[in-house]
Design a protein around this motif. Structure first.
Motif, PDB file in Angstrom:
ATOM      1  N   VAL A 129      24.115  22.608  40.050  1.00  0.00           N
ATOM      2  CA  VAL A 129      25.555  22.621  40.304  1.00  0.00           C
ATOM      3  C   VAL A 129      25.838  23.552  41.459  1.00  0.00           C
ATOM      4  O   VAL A 129      25.451  24.734  41.421  1.00  0.00           O
ATOM      5  CB  VAL A 129      26.320  23.099  39.049  1.00  0.00           C
ATOM      6  N   PRO A 130      26.443  23.080  42.538  1.00  0.00           N
ATOM      7  CA  PRO A 130      26.695  23.949  43.700  1.00  0.00           C
ATOM      8  C   PRO A 130      27.706  25.029  43.347  1.00  0.00           C
ATOM      9  O   PRO A 130      28.572  24.832  42.502  1.00  0.00           O
ATOM     10  CB  PRO A 130      27.255  22.966  44.753  1.00  0.00           C
ATOM     11  N   PRO A 131      27.608  26.186  43.995  1.00  0.00           N
ATOM     12  CA  PRO A 131      28.569  27.247  43.720  1.00  0.00           C
ATOM     13  C   PRO A 131      29.961  26.844  44.180  1.00  0.00           C
ATOM     14  O   PRO A 131      30.126  26.079  45.119  1.00  0.00           O
ATOM     15  CB  PRO A 131      28.016  28.430  44.525  1.00  0.00           C
ATOM     16  N   LYS A 132      30.928  27.389  43.499  1.00  0.00           N
ATOM     17  CA  LYS A 132      32.317  27.088  43.852  1.00  0.00           C
ATOM     18  C   LYS A 132      32.682  27.837  45.119  1.00  0.00           C
ATOM     19  O   LYS A 132      32.499  29.056  45.198  1.00  0.00           O
ATOM     20  CB  LYS A 132      33.246  27.509  42.724  1.00  0.00           C
ATOM     21  N   PRO A 133      33.181  27.148  46.159  1.00  0.00           N
ATOM     22  CA  PRO A 133      33.571  27.842  47.382  1.00  0.00           C
ATOM     23  C   PRO A 133      34.662  28.854  47.108  1.00  0.00           C
ATOM     24  O   PRO A 133      35.439  28.716  46.171  1.00  0.00           O
ATOM     25  CB  PRO A 133      34.077  26.703  48.290  1.00  0.00           C
ATOM     26  N   ALA A 134      34.736  29.853  47.981  1.00  0.00           N
ATOM     27  CA  ALA A 134      35.752  30.878  47.799  1.00  0.00           C
ATOM     28  C   ALA A 134      37.149  30.306  47.875  1.00  0.00           C
ATOM     29  O   ALA A 134      38.069  30.781  47.224  1.00  0.00           O
ATOM     30  CB  ALA A 134      35.566  31.969  48.853  1.00  0.00           C
ATOM     31  N   SER A 135      37.319  29.263  48.725  1.00  0.00           N
ATOM     32  CA  SER A 135      38.640  28.660  48.864  1.00  0.00           C
ATOM     33  C   SER A 135      39.096  28.002  47.581  1.00  0.00           C
ATOM     34  O   SER A 135      40.276  27.808  47.372  1.00  0.00           O
ATOM     35  CB  SER A 135      38.634  27.643  50.004  1.00  0.00           C
ATOM     36  N   GLU A 136      38.116  27.648  46.713  1.00  0.00           N
ATOM     37  CA  GLU A 136      38.465  27.014  45.451  1.00  0.00           C
ATOM     38  C   GLU A 136      38.485  28.008  44.296  1.00  0.00           C
ATOM     39  O   GLU A 136      38.885  27.671  43.194  1.00  0.00           O
ATOM     40  CB  GLU A 136      37.469  25.897  45.142  1.00  0.00           C
ATOM     41  N   ALA A 137      37.999  29.246  44.524  1.00  0.00           N
ATOM     42  CA  ALA A 137      38.002  30.248  43.466  1.00  0.00           C
ATOM     43  C   ALA A 137      39.432  30.653  43.160  1.00  0.00           C
ATOM     44  O   ALA A 137      40.293  30.715  44.047  1.00  0.00           O
ATOM     45  CB  ALA A 137      37.179  31.465  43.898  1.00  0.00           C
ATOM     46  N   SER A 138      39.687  30.981  41.915  1.00  0.00           N
ATOM     47  CA  SER A 138      41.030  31.369  41.516  1.00  0.00           C
ATOM     48  C   SER A 138      41.320  32.792  41.958  1.00  0.00           C
ATOM     49  O   SER A 138      40.404  33.600  42.201  1.00  0.00           O
ATOM     50  CB  SER A 138      41.186  31.246  40.002  1.00  0.00           C
ATOM     51  N   ALA A 139      42.600  33.118  42.035  1.00  0.00           N
ATOM     52  CA  ALA A 139      43.004  34.475  42.419  1.00  0.00           C
ATOM     53  C   ALA A 139      42.502  35.493  41.403  1.00  0.00           C
ATOM     54  O   ALA A 139      42.113  36.627  41.765  1.00  0.00           O
ATOM     55  CB  ALA A 139      44.514  34.543  42.562  1.00  0.00           C
ATOM     56  N   ALA A 140      42.506  35.103  40.116  1.00  0.00           N
ATOM     57  CA  ALA A 140      42.037  36.032  39.075  1.00  0.00           C
ATOM     58  C   ALA A 140      40.557  36.355  39.251  1.00  0.00           C
ATOM     59  O   ALA A 140      40.137  37.518  39.062  1.00  0.00           O
ATOM     60  CB  ALA A 140      42.288  35.427  37.699  1.00  0.00           C
ATOM     61  N   GLU A 141      39.739  35.346  39.643  1.00  0.00           N
ATOM     62  CA  GLU A 141      38.306  35.583  39.847  1.00  0.00           C
ATOM     63  C   GLU A 141      38.078  36.541  41.012  1.00  0.00           C
ATOM     64  O   GLU A 141      37.233  37.456  40.950  1.00  0.00           O
ATOM     65  CB  GLU A 141      37.596  34.251  40.109  1.00  0.00           C
ATOM     66  N   ILE A 142      38.840  36.339  42.086  1.00  0.00           N
ATOM     67  CA  ILE A 142      38.662  37.202  43.255  1.00  0.00           C
ATOM     68  C   ILE A 142      39.127  38.617  42.952  1.00  0.00           C
ATOM     69  O   ILE A 142      38.489  39.611  43.359  1.00  0.00           O
ATOM     70  CB  ILE A 142      39.415  36.617  44.468  1.00  0.00           C
ATOM     71  N   ARG A 143      40.234  38.793  42.227  1.00  0.00           N
ATOM     72  CA  ARG A 143      40.728  40.130  41.896  1.00  0.00           C
ATOM     73  C   ARG A 143      39.736  40.858  40.967  1.00  0.00           C
ATOM     74  O   ARG A 143      39.528  42.072  41.092  1.00  0.00           O
ATOM     75  CB  ARG A 143      42.103  40.024  41.234  1.00  0.00           C
ATOM     76  N   ALA A 144      39.121  40.114  40.040  1.00  0.00           N
ATOM     77  CA  ALA A 144      38.128  40.744  39.171  1.00  0.00           C
ATOM     78  C   ALA A 144      36.932  41.221  39.977  1.00  0.00           C
ATOM     79  O   ALA A 144      36.388  42.321  39.751  1.00  0.00           O
ATOM     80  CB  ALA A 144      37.693  39.753  38.095  1.00  0.00           C
ATOM     81  N   TRP A 145      36.484  40.418  40.945  1.00  0.00           N
ATOM     82  CA  TRP A 145      35.374  40.814  41.811  1.00  0.00           C
ATOM     83  C   TRP A 145      35.743  42.015  42.659  1.00  0.00           C
ATOM     84  O   TRP A 145      34.953  42.969  42.838  1.00  0.00           O
ATOM     85  CB  TRP A 145      34.983  39.635  42.700  1.00  0.00           C
ATOM     86  N   ALA A 146      36.997  42.008  43.190  1.00  0.00           N
ATOM     87  CA  ALA A 146      37.442  43.114  44.040  1.00  0.00           C
ATOM     88  C   ALA A 146      37.497  44.419  43.259  1.00  0.00           C
ATOM     89  O   ALA A 146      37.134  45.487  43.773  1.00  0.00           O
ATOM     90  CB  ALA A 146      38.813  42.782  44.625  1.00  0.00           C
ATOM     91  N   GLU A 147      37.934  44.345  42.013  1.00  0.00           N
ATOM     92  CA  GLU A 147      38.009  45.562  41.200  1.00  0.00           C
ATOM     93  C   GLU A 147      36.614  46.130  40.931  1.00  0.00           C
ATOM     94  O   GLU A 147      36.418  47.357  40.931  1.00  0.00           O
ATOM     95  CB  GLU A 147      38.717  45.245  39.881  1.00  0.00           C
ATOM     96  N   GLU A 148      35.635  45.249  40.712  1.00  0.00           N
ATOM     97  CA  GLU A 148      34.270  45.698  40.443  1.00  0.00           C
ATOM     98  C   GLU A 148      33.605  46.318  41.674  1.00  0.00           C
ATOM     99  O   GLU A 148      32.786  47.230  41.570  1.00  0.00           O
ATOM    100  CB  GLU A 148      33.417  44.533  39.952  1.00  0.00           C
ATOM    101  N   GLN A 205      40.114  46.774  48.051  1.00  0.00           N
ATOM    102  CA  GLN A 205      41.527  46.901  47.789  1.00  0.00           C
ATOM    103  C   GLN A 205      42.219  45.539  47.918  1.00  0.00           C
ATOM    104  O   GLN A 205      42.068  44.844  48.923  1.00  0.00           O
ATOM    105  CB  GLN A 205      42.164  47.885  48.795  1.00  0.00           C
ATOM    106  N   VAL A 206      42.999  45.188  46.872  1.00  0.00           N
ATOM    107  CA  VAL A 206      43.749  43.937  46.890  1.00  0.00           C
ATOM    108  C   VAL A 206      44.979  44.105  46.008  1.00  0.00           C
ATOM    109  O   VAL A 206      44.936  44.832  44.989  1.00  0.00           O
ATOM    110  CB  VAL A 206      42.892  42.746  46.394  1.00  0.00           C
ATOM    111  N   ASN A 207      46.088  43.534  46.398  1.00  0.00           N
ATOM    112  CA  ASN A 207      47.328  43.644  45.630  1.00  0.00           C
ATOM    113  C   ASN A 207      47.170  42.967  44.269  1.00  0.00           C
ATOM    114  O   ASN A 207      46.466  41.969  44.119  1.00  0.00           O
ATOM    115  CB  ASN A 207      48.495  42.994  46.382  1.00  0.00           C
TER     116      ASN A 207
END
Length: 323
Positions: free
Chosen positions: A279-298, A302-304
């Motif tokens: 299964v190919p990885p999900k592109p960043a453009s298709e990743a949800s905002a919640a997934e990106i914010r969780a990654w940013a926190e880890e 910095q992200v709003n």
């Protein structure tokens, strides 16, 4: 001779008009050959016959209340509750006499000025199954199709694929539609259609005629029809203006259903030969905002907490997951 309307079988075996009709007008009556025993769905073409045979095989006999001639028309009223009024019209066409038998239903039916196409339905000559309970079935004479009578568990006309019925049409006149909606029969018919891969209901009239029915409120019929369609949204209800157009629509629709399901089955047969890859990885453009914010926190990026994810953060997320 009796003053009844007599209908008998035509003793001529090769005739395309299988019935004889004796109209009780004059001392000997008027005898015509007819295609049907009553003009129920469309005008019936007739041809004048020489005489009434002495050994006629009578299949219907109806007392006549009135039979009068007015110019080229013969008005006939029978002593029965339903289908009691009709008219024979004598006319000339291409130098020869022609007789048409019509009823109030057939004279007011829509007559769209269209020529039906002769092309095959999805490139195939269909074999259409006709329910053996159909009293006056469609013949599909204007379409490239053959018919076969048999008992159908759902609908009046159907097509098969590998010996299995895969699509069916329930045919309705406007009057039959109204009565079957109000007595509940159409609800059960729709439930039976829903058991097939494809099902449809076709009405041989216009929707506007629902509001011109003489013995029932149009709003009542329209409401019952809306409830039926809401209950079975997968079953279309199509108003086709006339009987010939109903046949044409059903022919095209049955052909499309068979072609679509045939293609679907063919694709199923090839699925087992297609290896399942990773299964190919999900592109960043298709990743949800919640997934990106969780990654940013880890990772300390910095992200709003609300709002749109900046493009730079999405790019960083993508770069980290591609590496």
């Amino acid at each position: 001779m009796p003053d009844d309307l007599l209908i008998a079988r035509n003793p001529e075996p090769d005739s395309k008009l299988p019935y004889l009709v004796r109209i009780p007008l004059g001392a000997e009556g008027i005898v015509v050959k007819a295609r049907e025993t009553w003009p129920r769905a469309s005008k019936v073409f007739c041809h004048r016959s020489t005489e009434w045979p002495a050994d006629a095989e009578i299949i219907e006999r109806w007392p006549v209340r009135a039979c009068t001639r007015r110019g080229p028309a013969i008005d006939l009223i029978l002593e029965r509750a339903r289908e009691n009024r009709s008219q024979f019209v004598v006319t000339m066409a291409r130098g020869r006499e022609m007789v048409f038998w019509q009823s109030p239903r057939t004279t007011k039916q829509a007559r769209p000025n269209v020529t039906l196409p002769r092309a095959r339905a999805h490139g195939q000559v269909l074999e259409i199954l006709v329910d053996s309970a159909e009293k006056y079935p469609w013949r599909f004479s204007a379409q490239q199709a053959t018919t076969r009578r048999q008992r159908l568990t759902a609908g009046d006309y159907a097509v098969e694929l590998d010996g299995e019925v895969i699509a069916a049409v329930e045919r309705k006149t406007l009057e039959d539609l109204a009565s079957s909606l109000l007595n509940g029969k159409l609800r059960y018919a729709a439930a039976e259609l829903a058991t097939l891969p494809r099902g449809a209901i076709v009405v041989e009239d216009r929707y506007s005629k629902v509001f011109d029915l003489p013995h029932v409120a149009g709003a009542t019929v329209a409401g019952a029809l809306a409830e039926l369609q809401a209950r079975h949204p997968q079953i279309p209800v199509v108003f086709t203006e006339s009987r010939p157009l109903a046949q044409e629509w059903s022919y095209r629709w049955l052909g499309a259903c068979r072609a679509e399901l045939l293609q679907h089955r063919a694709s199923e047969d090839t699925d087992e030969f297609v290896p399942a890859g990773p299964v190919p990885p999900k592109p960043a453009s298709e990743a949800s905002a919640a997934e990106i914010r969780a990654w940013a926190e880890e990772t300390g990026v910095q992200v709003n907490a609300k709002g749109r994810i900046p493009a730079t953060v999405r790019a960083a997320f993508q770069a980290r997951h591609d590496s």
